[in-house]
Design a protein around this motif. Structure first.
Motif, PDB file in Angstrom:
ATOM      1  N   ASP A 197     158.533  34.603  26.216  1.00  0.00           N
ATOM      2  CA  ASP A 197     158.612  33.146  26.358  1.00  0.00           C
ATOM      3  C   ASP A 197     158.178  32.717  27.761  1.00  0.00           C
ATOM      4  O   ASP A 197     157.552  31.666  27.925  1.00  0.00           O
ATOM      5  CB  ASP A 197     160.051  32.677  26.111  1.00  0.00           C
ATOM      6  N   ASP A 198     158.524  33.521  28.778  1.00  0.00           N
ATOM      7  CA  ASP A 198     158.146  33.188  30.154  1.00  0.00           C
ATOM      8  C   ASP A 198     156.637  33.136  30.325  1.00  0.00           C
ATOM      9  O   ASP A 198     156.123  32.325  31.107  1.00  0.00           O
ATOM     10  CB  ASP A 198     158.741  34.207  31.125  1.00  0.00           C
ATOM     11  N   GLN A 254     152.076  29.691  31.588  1.00  0.00           N
ATOM     12  CA  GLN A 254     150.731  29.172  31.334  1.00  0.00           C
ATOM     13  C   GLN A 254     150.753  27.675  31.039  1.00  0.00           C
ATOM     14  O   GLN A 254     149.889  26.922  31.495  1.00  0.00           O
ATOM     15  CB  GLN A 254     150.114  29.936  30.172  1.00  0.00           C
ATOM     16  N   ALA A 255     151.761  27.231  30.264  1.00  0.00           N
ATOM     17  CA  ALA A 255     151.872  25.802  29.954  1.00  0.00           C
ATOM     18  C   ALA A 255     152.127  24.991  31.218  1.00  0.00           C
ATOM     19  O   ALA A 255     151.554  23.913  31.401  1.00  0.00           O
ATOM     20  CB  ALA A 255     152.995  25.582  28.941  1.00  0.00           C
ATOM     21  N   ALA A 256     152.968  25.504  32.090  1.00  0.00           N
ATOM     22  CA  ALA A 256     153.264  24.798  33.337  1.00  0.00           C
ATOM     23  C   ALA A 256     152.038  24.719  34.233  1.00  0.00           C
ATOM     24  O   ALA A 256     151.789  23.698  34.881  1.00  0.00           O
ATOM     25  CB  ALA A 256     154.410  25.492  34.063  1.00  0.00           C
ATOM     26  N   PHE A 257     151.262  25.797  34.255  1.00  0.00           N
ATOM     27  CA  PHE A 257     150.055  25.809  35.081  1.00  0.00           C
ATOM     28  C   PHE A 257     149.069  24.750  34.593  1.00  0.00           C
ATOM     29  O   PHE A 257     148.495  23.991  35.390  1.00  0.00           O
ATOM     30  CB  PHE A 257     149.412  27.193  35.031  1.00  0.00           C
ATOM     31  N   VAL A 258     148.866  24.672  33.281  1.00  0.00           N
ATOM     32  CA  VAL A 258     147.924  23.702  32.720  1.00  0.00           C
ATOM     33  C   VAL A 258     148.425  22.272  32.963  1.00  0.00           C
ATOM     34  O   VAL A 258     147.637  21.373  33.281  1.00  0.00           O
ATOM     35  CB  VAL A 258     147.738  23.963  31.210  1.00  0.00           C
ATOM     36  N   ALA A 259     149.735  22.075  32.841  1.00  0.00           N
ATOM     37  CA  ALA A 259     150.307  20.737  33.015  1.00  0.00           C
ATOM     38  C   ALA A 259     150.556  20.383  34.474  1.00  0.00           C
ATOM     39  O   ALA A 259     151.006  19.271  34.766  1.00  0.00           O
ATOM     40  CB  ALA A 259     151.616  20.636  32.232  1.00  0.00           C
ATOM     41  N   LYS A 260     150.265  21.329  35.372  1.00  0.00           N
ATOM     42  CA  LYS A 260     150.469  21.105  36.806  1.00  0.00           C
ATOM     43  C   LYS A 260     151.917  20.710  37.125  1.00  0.00           C
ATOM     44  O   LYS A 260     152.183  19.751  37.849  1.00  0.00           O
ATOM     45  CB  LYS A 260     149.489  20.064  37.343  1.00  0.00           C
ATOM     46  N   ASN A 313     159.752  26.520  34.050  1.00  0.00           N
ATOM     47  CA  ASN A 313     161.188  26.713  33.838  1.00  0.00           C
ATOM     48  C   ASN A 313     161.378  28.069  33.168  1.00  0.00           C
ATOM     49  O   ASN A 313     161.460  28.184  31.954  1.00  0.00           O
ATOM     50  CB  ASN A 313     161.739  25.588  32.953  1.00  0.00           C
ATOM     51  N   PHE A 314     161.415  29.096  33.971  1.00  0.00           N
ATOM     52  CA  PHE A 314     161.523  30.456  33.433  1.00  0.00           C
ATOM     53  C   PHE A 314     162.964  30.765  33.021  1.00  0.00           C
ATOM     54  O   PHE A 314     163.911  30.374  33.702  1.00  0.00           O
ATOM     55  CB  PHE A 314     161.074  31.468  34.485  1.00  0.00           C
ATOM     56  N   THR A 315     163.102  31.489  31.915  1.00  0.00           N
ATOM     57  CA  THR A 315     164.422  31.838  31.396  1.00  0.00           C
ATOM     58  C   THR A 315     164.673  33.342  31.388  1.00  0.00           C
ATOM     59  O   THR A 315     165.789  33.773  31.105  1.00  0.00           O
ATOM     60  CB  THR A 315     164.576  31.326  29.957  1.00  0.00           C
ATOM     61  N   GLY A 316     163.639  34.143  31.668  1.00  0.00           N
ATOM     62  CA  GLY A 316     163.814  35.581  31.639  1.00  0.00           C
ATOM     63  C   GLY A 316     163.709  36.180  30.247  1.00  0.00           C
ATOM     64  O   GLY A 316     164.078  37.327  30.016  1.00  0.00           O
TER      65      GLY A 316
END
Length: 265
Positions: free
Chosen positions: A245-246, A251-257, A261-264
């Motif tokens: 999931d991380d 990758q989603a966070a990078f695209v959305a700038k 929110n990493f959960t491990g």
């Protein structure tokens, strides 16, 4: 500062967000290692291993000293029973637990890191060291040898010629000299050591805890086997991380700038 775990005050614990700071606290003995320190460190590590809110650990010493090594006053007791002595001299499994701990461990070295103290530094993942710190394995001057992995990890850290010079002479080096040798991660001003170590731990803690654990696991494999085996280990960990999931969140966070929110998981 508090002692969250209720362990003996010889090791104090505090939190800075996702970073746990453990301080060896025997200033009257320059934070020398004894059975109580070993037990307290082992206890804290056992709790932090399963605490998902902790993503990195800083290991430091109280009163401007990291650790002056083993408590020499305990040597006579160790001689009384060689088997007990062997177990206690190495702190049980402490050094191996530090090296193989699933979360990053950073040594913050002020003042002295001698004998078992330097062995703690070598077992950590990296270190932040003060310019004026003094590091070494002086055991041969006392008629003994390192018992916490120093002979093995020093060779891996420095290579044979440099490691042998320090191991067999018992000479000490400054923090600046240790950085030049490649013995430590980074050298900083003496009064910045702990804060710099915490800052590094916080930067690590912002990353995926799963990816960090898998990267550490793969890197440690490089020390124990062939390059082919290490590459295969890395490949397995990469595939595992890619399906996490991380990985999708990063990758989603990078695209959305945005910040991930990493959960491990």
């Amino acid at each position: 500062m508090n002692n969250r775990s209720g362990h003996d005050d010889v090791v104090r614990s505090e939190r800075r967000g996702a970073v746990a700071i453990l301080r060896i606290n025997r200033p009257e003995a320059r934070n020398a290692l004894n059975a109580a320190v070993f037990a307290a460190l082992n206890g804290h590590l056992a709790e932090l291993r399963t605490d998902d809110s902790v993503r990195a650990i800083v290991l430091a010493g109280a009163s401007g000293v990291f650790c002056a090594g083993a408590d020499i006053t305990a040597f006579d007791a160790l001689r009384a029973d060689p088997l007990i002595g062997q177990r206690r001299a190495s702190g049980g499994t402490l050094w191996a637990d530090l090296e193989n701990f699933p979360k990053p461990v950073i040594a913050a070295v002020e003042g002295l890191a001698l004998g078992g103290g330097l062995e703690l530094v070598l077992a950590c993942d990296t270190s932040i060291v003060g310019q004026g710190a003094r590091l070494g394995l002086p055991e041969v001057k006392l008629g003994v040898i390192p018992g916490g992995g120093g002979t093995q990890r020093l060779i891996r850290a420095l290579g044979k010629p440099r490691a042998m010079a320090l191991l067999l002479s018992g000479d000490l080096v400054t923090g600046t000299e240790a950085a030049t040798l490649g013995l430590v991660g980074k050298v900083v001003d003496d009064d910045e050591v702990v804060e710099q170590a915490i800052a590094l731990a916080q930067r690590i803690s912002a990353n995926s805890p799963l990816a960090v654990a898998l990267a550490k696991d793969a890197a440690l494999a490089a020390q124990t086997g062939s390059i082919a085996a290490g590459l295969e280990h890395e490949k397995r960990n990469f595939v595992y991380s890619l399906a996490s999931d991380d990985s999708h969140e990063g990758q989603a966070a990078f695209v959305a700038k945005r910040s991930p929110n990493f959960t491990g998981r």
